[in-house]
Design a protein around this motif. Structure first.
Motif, PDB file in Angstrom:
ATOM      1  N   TYR A 116     -12.525   9.129   8.590  1.00  0.00           N
ATOM      2  CA  TYR A 116     -12.901   7.805   9.108  1.00  0.00           C
ATOM      3  C   TYR A 116     -14.053   7.209   8.295  1.00  0.00           C
ATOM      4  CZ  TYR A 116     -14.469   4.098  12.231  1.00  0.00           C
ATOM      5  OH  TYR A 116     -14.834   2.876  12.740  1.00  0.00           O
ATOM      6  N   SER A 138     -13.837   3.755   6.290  1.00  0.00           N
ATOM      7  CA  SER A 138     -14.575   2.635   6.888  1.00  0.00           C
ATOM      8  C   SER A 138     -15.683   2.110   5.977  1.00  0.00           C
ATOM      9  CB  SER A 138     -15.192   3.069   8.218  1.00  0.00           C
ATOM     10  OG  SER A 138     -16.171   4.082   8.022  1.00  0.00           O
ATOM     11  N   TYR A 175     -14.831  -6.751   8.784  1.00  0.00           N
ATOM     12  CA  TYR A 175     -14.235  -6.727  10.121  1.00  0.00           C
ATOM     13  C   TYR A 175     -15.191  -6.068  11.117  1.00  0.00           C
ATOM     14  CZ  TYR A 175     -10.106  -7.318   7.149  1.00  0.00           C
ATOM     15  OH  TYR A 175      -9.219  -7.757   6.201  1.00  0.00           O
ATOM     16  N   ASP A 176     -14.911  -6.265  12.420  1.00  0.00           N
ATOM     17  CA  ASP A 176     -15.691  -5.578  13.455  1.00  0.00           C
ATOM     18  C   ASP A 176     -15.183  -4.144  13.598  1.00  0.00           C
ATOM     19  OD1 ASP A 176     -13.507  -5.451  15.517  1.00  0.00           O
ATOM     20  OD2 ASP A 176     -13.704  -7.630  15.397  1.00  0.00           O
ATOM     21  N   LYS A 177     -15.928  -3.311  14.339  1.00  0.00           N
ATOM     22  CA  LYS A 177     -15.622  -1.878  14.441  1.00  0.00           C
ATOM     23  C   LYS A 177     -14.240  -1.617  15.034  1.00  0.00           C
ATOM     24  CE  LYS A 177     -20.247   0.122  14.577  1.00  0.00           C
ATOM     25  NZ  LYS A 177     -21.200   0.959  15.352  1.00  0.00           N
ATOM     26  N   LYS A 178     -13.863  -2.372  16.033  1.00  0.00           N
ATOM     27  CA  LYS A 178     -12.571  -2.174  16.688  1.00  0.00           C
ATOM     28  C   LYS A 178     -11.421  -2.452  15.713  1.00  0.00           C
ATOM     29  CE  LYS A 178      -9.992  -3.393  20.873  1.00  0.00           C
ATOM     30  NZ  LYS A 178      -9.983  -4.249  22.104  1.00  0.00           N
ATOM     31  N   THR A 179     -11.551  -3.524  14.960  1.00  0.00           N
ATOM     32  CA  THR A 179     -10.518  -3.874  13.969  1.00  0.00           C
ATOM     33  C   THR A 179     -10.461  -2.833  12.863  1.00  0.00           C
ATOM     34  OG1 THR A 179     -10.909  -6.219  14.411  1.00  0.00           O
ATOM     35  CG2 THR A 179      -9.700  -5.682  12.405  1.00  0.00           C
ATOM     36  N   SER A 201     -11.216   0.395  13.044  1.00  0.00           N
ATOM     37  CA  SER A 201     -10.549   1.604  13.556  1.00  0.00           C
ATOM     38  C   SER A 201      -9.031   1.432  13.557  1.00  0.00           C
ATOM     39  CB  SER A 201     -11.032   1.922  14.974  1.00  0.00           C
ATOM     40  OG  SER A 201     -12.384   2.293  14.955  1.00  0.00           O
ATOM     41  N   LYS A 202      -8.587   0.266  13.980  1.00  0.00           N
ATOM     42  CA  LYS A 202      -7.146  -0.012  14.027  1.00  0.00           C
ATOM     43  C   LYS A 202      -6.548  -0.010  12.623  1.00  0.00           C
ATOM     44  CE  LYS A 202      -3.837  -3.354  15.926  1.00  0.00           C
ATOM     45  NZ  LYS A 202      -3.692  -4.665  16.616  1.00  0.00           N
ATOM     46  N   LYS A 229      -5.023   8.449  14.121  1.00  0.00           N
ATOM     47  CA  LYS A 229      -6.292   8.661  14.839  1.00  0.00           C
ATOM     48  C   LYS A 229      -6.744  10.120  14.788  1.00  0.00           C
ATOM     49  CE  LYS A 229      -4.048   9.188  19.372  1.00  0.00           C
ATOM     50  NZ  LYS A 229      -4.006   8.692  20.771  1.00  0.00           N
TER      51      LYS A 229
END
Length: 549
Positions: free
Chosen positions: A388, A392, A401-405, A407-408, A423
């Motif tokens: 990750y 990242s 991008y934001d953290k949620k995006t 991760s996706k 994941k």
């Protein structure tokens, strides 16, 4: 009736760990007849190198031989004392290691290293030692002038010839070749192998040849044994193995990499239905040159490694840069990816000059557009960080991008390269994955910022043969699904033939030939390309013998 040179009976080796023992070699048994070339084939972790270390008694702890016999000249080597084993090595059995640079002493000249073996084991010194050194160097086609050289002053092929000369110093009846040409380019590899086979005929010694490349052994071995997970799954003559053998794993190894010549296998890698590239290139390389400063206290020397190279690459195209070590292909990859600055020339992305003379002012847009996948999946990932973190980091640094995006996207990119569920792999550390999985992570990292061009620098050269085609398939699919442009750097003409649309051939920093992949394979024009195609094709041994007569 032939005489047995080596007989291994029910050999077992275990690694003693805190949580118990782990079997590395399980009841291995085979015989090697005098004068035979016997091949032992297996991928990383199969146990083939453990077998070699066991029979010459060099197994490091925590490995322990828990059973079996190794009979050479009617003596069980496993029953000998440490002192007796030292006397036995080199006289009865010698070994040519995979890495010649590691096998040779860096602070001793070639001459001294050969003399060291002669003096310790046969008490040969003075003029007789000089004569023997000259004779051994002549056997392996190394000039007497190189005798005073240190290992780092010689090429990889030259060093490997020196290691062979040392192995032959005491004329042992059995020589183990443990991946002796793995680190060499295909042309040099073929020259070394043809020399080994010629020497075997002249000196009548027996060869136990260890390799991960089954197709290589099919050219010159007499019999082959195949190992997997510490066990021998098949043993047969070359003729029967060539027909596919009996085991499904044998068939997988034979079909792992296609041939660089002959009829083209269909549907091996996915291709777009149509290859209609635009007339405007996405990348232009114009008169690109790179000169490195050599060493020297007073007089600085210069080495020109890339010389006025010109080519174009189009959107959605896969172009292969093929050549031996020192041809300049990896330097070109680093120049295009802007990791180093050219001495002269231009690089244009979408028709715009990328200001190559100002290395510190490389536009962020260019960094985002051109990404690189490196050769070594073990070195290109930091062992202390998770998958990750690796994926990242380029996204967070550019604040895209934001953290949620993020991760996706990471999970999606991992699954696109065959690491599913994404994941779960995102939580892993590099040491928890195989070499093939690490290289998939490296590809996923390059995909994260949605580049236009990926430069893949020898991405399969450090992987087992059965995994290589899987990695090539990832690149082929990415081109179709994302319209990615890929510059594929390799010394393997067979991989280039099946993955690339065009092949560019480099030699000594110069572009000597370029053409559509299949046209270049079938009708090479330059003498260097012809030599490269011959060396990478089935029947290369007979061709090499014919051309050296």
């Amino acid at each position: 009736m032939s005489k047995t040179a080596l007989h291994i009976k029910n050999l077992n080796v275990e690694y003693i760990l805190k949580k118990g023992s782990h079997p590395a070699v399980k009841n291995i048994s085979f015989q090697v007849e005098q004068g035979e070339i016997f091949g032992l084939v297996g991928e990383s972790g199969s146990g083939k190198s453990t077998v070699v270390q066991a029979l010459i008694r060099t197994l490091p702890p925590p490995a322990v031989i828990t059973g079996g016999e190794v009979i050479i000249d009617k003596i069980d080597v496993l029953s000998l004392s440490a002192i007796e084993v030292k006397k036995y090595r080199w006289k009865q059995i010698s070994i040519v290691m995979q890495s010649a640079l590691n096998a040779l002493n860096p602070v001793m000249t070639v001459e001294d290293q050969i003399k060291d073996v002669l003096e310790i084991h046969k008490n040969i010194t003075g003029i007789k030692a000089d004569e023997k050194v000259e004779q051994l160097l002549r056997l392996v086609d190394v000039s007497r002038e190189n005798a005073k050289s240190y290992p780092h002053q010689l090429s990889g092929g030259m060093r490997q010839r020196i290691v062979i000369a040392i192995a032959l110093a005491l004329t042992p009846p059995l020589i183990i070749m443990d991946e002796p040409t793995t680190a060499l380019d295909v042309i040099v590899e073929r020259e070394i192998l043809s020399k080994i086979i010629q020497l075997r005929k002249e000196l009548d010694f027996t060869i136990l040849f260890i390799t991960h490349d089954l197709n290589l052994l099919l050219e010159f071995a007499d019999r082959i044994a195949i190992m997997k997970d510490g066990e021998m799954i098949e043993m047969n003559t070359v003729e029967k193995i060539k027909k596919g053998g009996k085991h499904s794993y044998t068939k997988k190894l034979i079909g792992a990499l296609p041939s660089a010549s002959g009829p083209r296998q269909k549907n091996l890698l996915p291709k777009p239905k149509k290859l209609n590239f635009s007339k405007t290139p996405i990348l232009e390389v114009q008169n690109l040159s790179k000169t490195f400063q050599g060493s020297g206290l007073f007089a600085k020397s210069e080495v020109e490694v890339v010389k006025n190279v010109n080519f174009e690459v189009f959107q959605g195209e896969i172009v292969a840069l093929v050549g031996e070590s020192g041809s300049g292909k990896s330097t070109i990859a680093r120049l295009i990816s802007r990791l180093i600055r050219p001495t002269s020339g231009n690089i244009l992305l979408d028709g715009r000059n990328t200001r190559i003379s100002e290395a510190r002012k490389v536009p962020l847009e260019y960094r985002k557009a051109v990404q690189m996948v490196f050769q070594d999946p073990f070195a290109s990932l930091n062992s202390v960080h998770t998958v990750y973190h690796h994926l990242s980091r380029p996204l967070t640094r550019q604040n895209l991008y934001d953290k949620k995006t993020i991760s996706k996207m990471i999970n999606q990119n991992l699954e696109e390269v065959g690491l599913s569920p994404g994941k779960d792999f995102a939580k892993k550390f590099p040491h928890e994955m195989s070499g093939g999985e690490r290289q998939r992570v490296a590809i996923a990292r390059a995909l994260c910022i949605e580049p236009q061009i990926i430069i893949a620098d020898e991405p399969t050269s450090m992987l087992d043969v059965s995994i290589r085609m899987e990695i090539l398939e990832i690149f082929a699919k990415l081109r179709i699904e994302k319209n990615l442009t890929i510059i594929f750097i390799t010394h393997d003409l067979a991989s280039a033939r099946y993955l690339a649309d065009r092949i560019l051939v480099l030699s000594k920093g110069t572009l000597v030939e370029q053409n559509k992949a299949e046209d270049l394979i079938k009708n090479p024009e330059s003498s260097y390309t012809k030599k490269l195609v011959r060396a990478a094709s089935p029947g290369w041994l007979n061709e090499m013998i014919k051309y050296t007569k």
